[in-house]
Enzyme design. Sequence first.
Site, PDB file in Angstrom:
ATOM      1  N   ASP A 197      57.507 -38.320 -26.658  1.00 17.94           N
ATOM      2  CA  ASP A 197      56.304 -38.240 -25.820  1.00 17.94           C
ATOM      3  C   ASP A 197      56.160 -36.788 -25.352  1.00 17.94           C
ATOM      4  O   ASP A 197      56.958 -36.317 -24.532  1.00 17.94           O
ATOM      5  CB  ASP A 197      56.422 -39.155 -24.596  1.00 17.94           C
ATOM      6  CG  ASP A 197      56.352 -40.637 -24.935  1.00 17.94           C
ATOM      7  OD1 ASP A 197      56.493 -40.978 -26.133  1.00 17.94           O
ATOM      8  OD2 ASP A 197      56.178 -41.446 -24.011  1.00 17.94           O
ATOM      9  N   LYS A 247      48.608 -40.785 -24.593  1.00 18.44           N
ATOM     10  CA  LYS A 247      49.262 -41.350 -23.413  1.00 18.44           C
ATOM     11  C   LYS A 247      48.583 -40.776 -22.174  1.00 18.44           C
ATOM     12  O   LYS A 247      48.307 -39.577 -22.112  1.00 18.44           O
ATOM     13  CB  LYS A 247      50.753 -41.023 -23.434  1.00 18.44           C
ATOM     14  CG  LYS A 247      51.543 -41.515 -22.228  1.00 18.44           C
ATOM     15  CD  LYS A 247      53.028 -41.174 -22.403  1.00 18.44           C
ATOM     16  CE  LYS A 247      53.825 -41.448 -21.140  1.00 18.44           C
ATOM     17  NZ  LYS A 247      55.252 -41.089 -21.300  1.00 18.44           N
ATOM     18  N   LYS A 294      49.039 -45.416 -24.825  1.00 16.86           N
ATOM     19  CA  LYS A 294      50.101 -45.765 -23.883  1.00 16.86           C
ATOM     20  C   LYS A 294      49.603 -45.460 -22.477  1.00 16.86           C
ATOM     21  O   LYS A 294      49.209 -44.328 -22.174  1.00 16.86           O
ATOM     22  CB  LYS A 294      51.383 -44.981 -24.173  1.00 16.86           C
ATOM     23  CG  LYS A 294      52.515 -45.277 -23.178  1.00 16.86           C
ATOM     24  CD  LYS A 294      53.798 -44.561 -23.573  1.00 16.86           C
ATOM     25  CE  LYS A 294      54.897 -44.757 -22.527  1.00 16.86           C
ATOM     26  NZ  LYS A 294      56.175 -44.102 -22.926  1.00 16.86           N
TER      27      LYS A 294
END
Length: 214
Positions: free
Chosen positions: A89, A151, A180
């Site tokens: 991430d 995300k 996400k």
Amino acid sequence: MRLESYIDHTILKPTATEEDIINLCSEAKAHRFHGVCVNGCHISLAKKELLDSPVKLVAVIGFPLGTMSTATKILEALDSIKNGADEVDMVLNIGWMKSQQYGLVLEEITKIKEACGPVVLKVIIETCYLTTNEKLKACELIIKGKADYVKTSTGFGTEGATFTDVILLKEKVGNKIKIKASGGIKDRETALKYIKLGVSRIGTSSGVTILNVP
């Protein structure tokens, strides 16, 4: 639908101890979460704790500001993968985004995805700092850069995920990439609503509470 399969059980606070990481991994295995998400220094320990478990290991890079050089982020990603990370991430360079340095943003995402290879790459855009147009543009660049997810948040900004932002992102990305939602998700009702809105993963430090509180 198994709610636990959407959750990346997370500890990213700077005060996290080895005991915290061991407990995080133990809870993830016990509750069958999708993954655990930790800072780079904890990757090796988490990998050891998750040995012979289906729980995925997620590393954050460029965290939480996104302002490191591209070369530094690449090295961080490669090091995390070498030490056992299954997913990465990364934090978008927000200053470049707001300066309309879209070529630099795209180049960075592309290079990091190339470094990650088959490892899943999620790009954290820190929605609380971006305008609507910047969020939409960031999604375009993430798709072009061949990352796997957008995300919402680090959890360290002024605001975490919001329903409004997830609706906006889903309308933009469709099924081209996944979403996400992270930051401030602390209860079951909220988590289920995000899933209904189309997220494929939820980042939270409250996973156990979410599962155990109806």
